[in-house]
Design a protein around this motif. Structure first.
Motif, PDB file in Angstrom:
ATOM      1  N   THR A   4      -5.864  -5.247  -2.641  1.00 34.99           N
ATOM      2  CA  THR A   4      -6.333  -6.297  -1.758  1.00 34.99           C
ATOM      3  C   THR A   4      -6.423  -5.773  -0.336  1.00 34.99           C
ATOM      4  OG1 THR A   4      -5.229  -7.916  -3.155  1.00 34.99           O
ATOM      5  CG2 THR A   4      -5.877  -8.634  -0.958  1.00 34.99           C
ATOM      6  N   ASP A   5      -7.593  -5.933   0.240  1.00 34.19           N
ATOM      7  CA  ASP A   5      -7.784  -5.460   1.602  1.00 34.19           C
ATOM      8  C   ASP A   5      -7.087  -6.368   2.608  1.00 34.19           C
ATOM      9  OD1 ASP A   5      -9.263  -3.240   0.965  1.00 34.19           O
ATOM     10  OD2 ASP A   5     -11.197  -4.188   1.301  1.00 34.19           O
ATOM     11  N   VAL A   6      -6.498  -5.732   3.589  1.00 36.65           N
ATOM     12  CA  VAL A   6      -5.921  -6.417   4.741  1.00 36.65           C
ATOM     13  C   VAL A   6      -6.459  -5.718   5.981  1.00 36.65           C
ATOM     14  CG1 VAL A   6      -3.823  -7.156   3.542  1.00 36.65           C
ATOM     15  CG2 VAL A   6      -3.843  -4.978   4.730  1.00 36.65           C
ATOM     16  N   ALA A   7      -6.458  -6.424   7.083  1.00 37.89           N
ATOM     17  CA  ALA A   7      -6.950  -5.850   8.326  1.00 37.89           C
ATOM     18  C   ALA A   7      -5.799  -5.276   9.132  1.00 37.89           C
ATOM     19  CB  ALA A   7      -7.676  -6.915   9.149  1.00 37.89           C
ATOM     20  N   THR A   8      -6.057  -4.151   9.742  1.00 38.58           N
ATOM     21  CA  THR A   8      -5.144  -3.585  10.726  1.00 38.58           C
ATOM     22  C   THR A   8      -6.024  -3.046  11.835  1.00 38.58           C
ATOM     23  OG1 THR A   8      -3.166  -2.220  11.007  1.00 38.58           O
ATOM     24  CG2 THR A   8      -4.978  -1.257   9.719  1.00 38.58           C
ATOM     25  N   LYS A   9      -5.421  -2.491  12.867  1.00 38.03           N
ATOM     26  CA  LYS A   9      -6.211  -2.006  13.987  1.00 38.03           C
ATOM     27  C   LYS A   9      -6.113  -0.494  14.101  1.00 38.03           C
ATOM     28  CE  LYS A   9      -6.158  -6.148  16.747  1.00 38.03           C
ATOM     29  NZ  LYS A   9      -5.836  -6.747  18.024  1.00 38.03           N
ATOM     30  N   ALA A  10      -7.259   0.123  14.317  1.00 44.25           N
ATOM     31  CA  ALA A  10      -7.306   1.553  14.596  1.00 44.25           C
ATOM     32  C   ALA A  10      -6.757   1.775  16.007  1.00 44.25           C
ATOM     33  CB  ALA A  10      -8.744   2.063  14.487  1.00 44.25           C
ATOM     34  N   GLU A  11      -6.551   3.012  16.356  1.00 40.25           N
ATOM     35  CA  GLU A  11      -6.016   3.332  17.684  1.00 40.25           C
ATOM     36  C   GLU A  11      -6.928   2.865  18.812  1.00 40.25           C
ATOM     37  OE1 GLU A  11      -7.934   7.048  15.955  1.00 40.25           O
ATOM     38  OE2 GLU A  11      -6.731   5.414  15.215  1.00 40.25           O
ATOM     39  N   THR A  12      -8.192   2.635  18.515  1.00 39.09           N
ATOM     40  CA  THR A  12      -9.153   2.144  19.505  1.00 39.09           C
ATOM     41  C   THR A  12      -9.105   0.632  19.657  1.00 39.09           C
ATOM     42  OG1 THR A  12     -10.848   1.915  17.806  1.00 39.09           O
ATOM     43  CG2 THR A  12     -10.744   4.034  18.983  1.00 39.09           C
ATOM     44  N   GLY A  13      -8.348  -0.049  18.771  1.00 40.67           N
ATOM     45  CA  GLY A  13      -8.310  -1.498  18.758  1.00 40.67           C
ATOM     46  C   GLY A  13      -9.302  -2.097  17.782  1.00 40.67           C
ATOM     47  N   GLN A  14     -10.176  -1.263  17.243  1.00 39.80           N
ATOM     48  CA  GLN A  14     -11.180  -1.696  16.275  1.00 39.80           C
ATOM     49  C   GLN A  14     -10.488  -2.098  14.973  1.00 39.80           C
ATOM     50  OE1 GLN A  14     -14.444  -1.807  16.862  1.00 39.80           O
ATOM     51  NE2 GLN A  14     -15.100  -2.356  14.816  1.00 39.80           N
TER      52      GLN A  14
END
Length: 131
Positions: free
Chosen positions: A100-110
């Motif tokens: 199951t996909d979840v969202a997190t943030k890359a180092e750029t904030g993306q």
């Protein structure tokens, strides 16, 4: 501004997933320590048999001028940025980390979509970083 309100109202905005470093530590010990070592320094018992030596994962941020390379780590673990290290693509346990996909943030904030086990591994790896 209206678009942001609409996206939020419709539930289309993806809040970042909760990170569990203790769960990440358990996953690391079970799936990663054989190659990367229990302290993530790249000296696991299988490391001598690998074509490409495992990275010292405790210095990822230091090698990135103080920025933890979240996107690169996610893509290495989930196979989007494959690394042939032992005759097959890293990770050996890639199917486990799918799900199951979840969202997190890359180092750029993306925002980036990944799985909860990878988010937990990220939390653990971030906690290990040395200066």
């Amino acid at each position: 501004m209206r678009l942001i309100a609409l996206v939020t109202a419709l539930g289309l905005a993806c809040p970042a997933a909760a990170q569990d470093a203790m769960q990440g530590e358990a996953l690391f010990g079970f799936y990663c320590a054989t190659c990367h070592g229990t302290d993530a320094r790249g000296d696991g018992p299988m490391s001598p048999s690998l074509v490409v030596p495992p990275a010292d994962l405790s210095t990822l941020a230091a090698r990135g001028e103080g920025v933890f390379p979240t996107l690169r780590v996610i893509m290495r673990i989930d196979g989007r940025d494959p690394l042939v290290s032992h005759g097959s693509m890293m990770p050996v346990y890639g199917d486990f980390f799918a799900g199951t996909d979840v969202a997190t943030k890359a180092e750029t904030g993306q925002p980036i979509m990944t799985s909860q086990p990878i988010v937990d591994l990220l939390a653990y790896l971030k906690a290990l970083q040395q200066e």
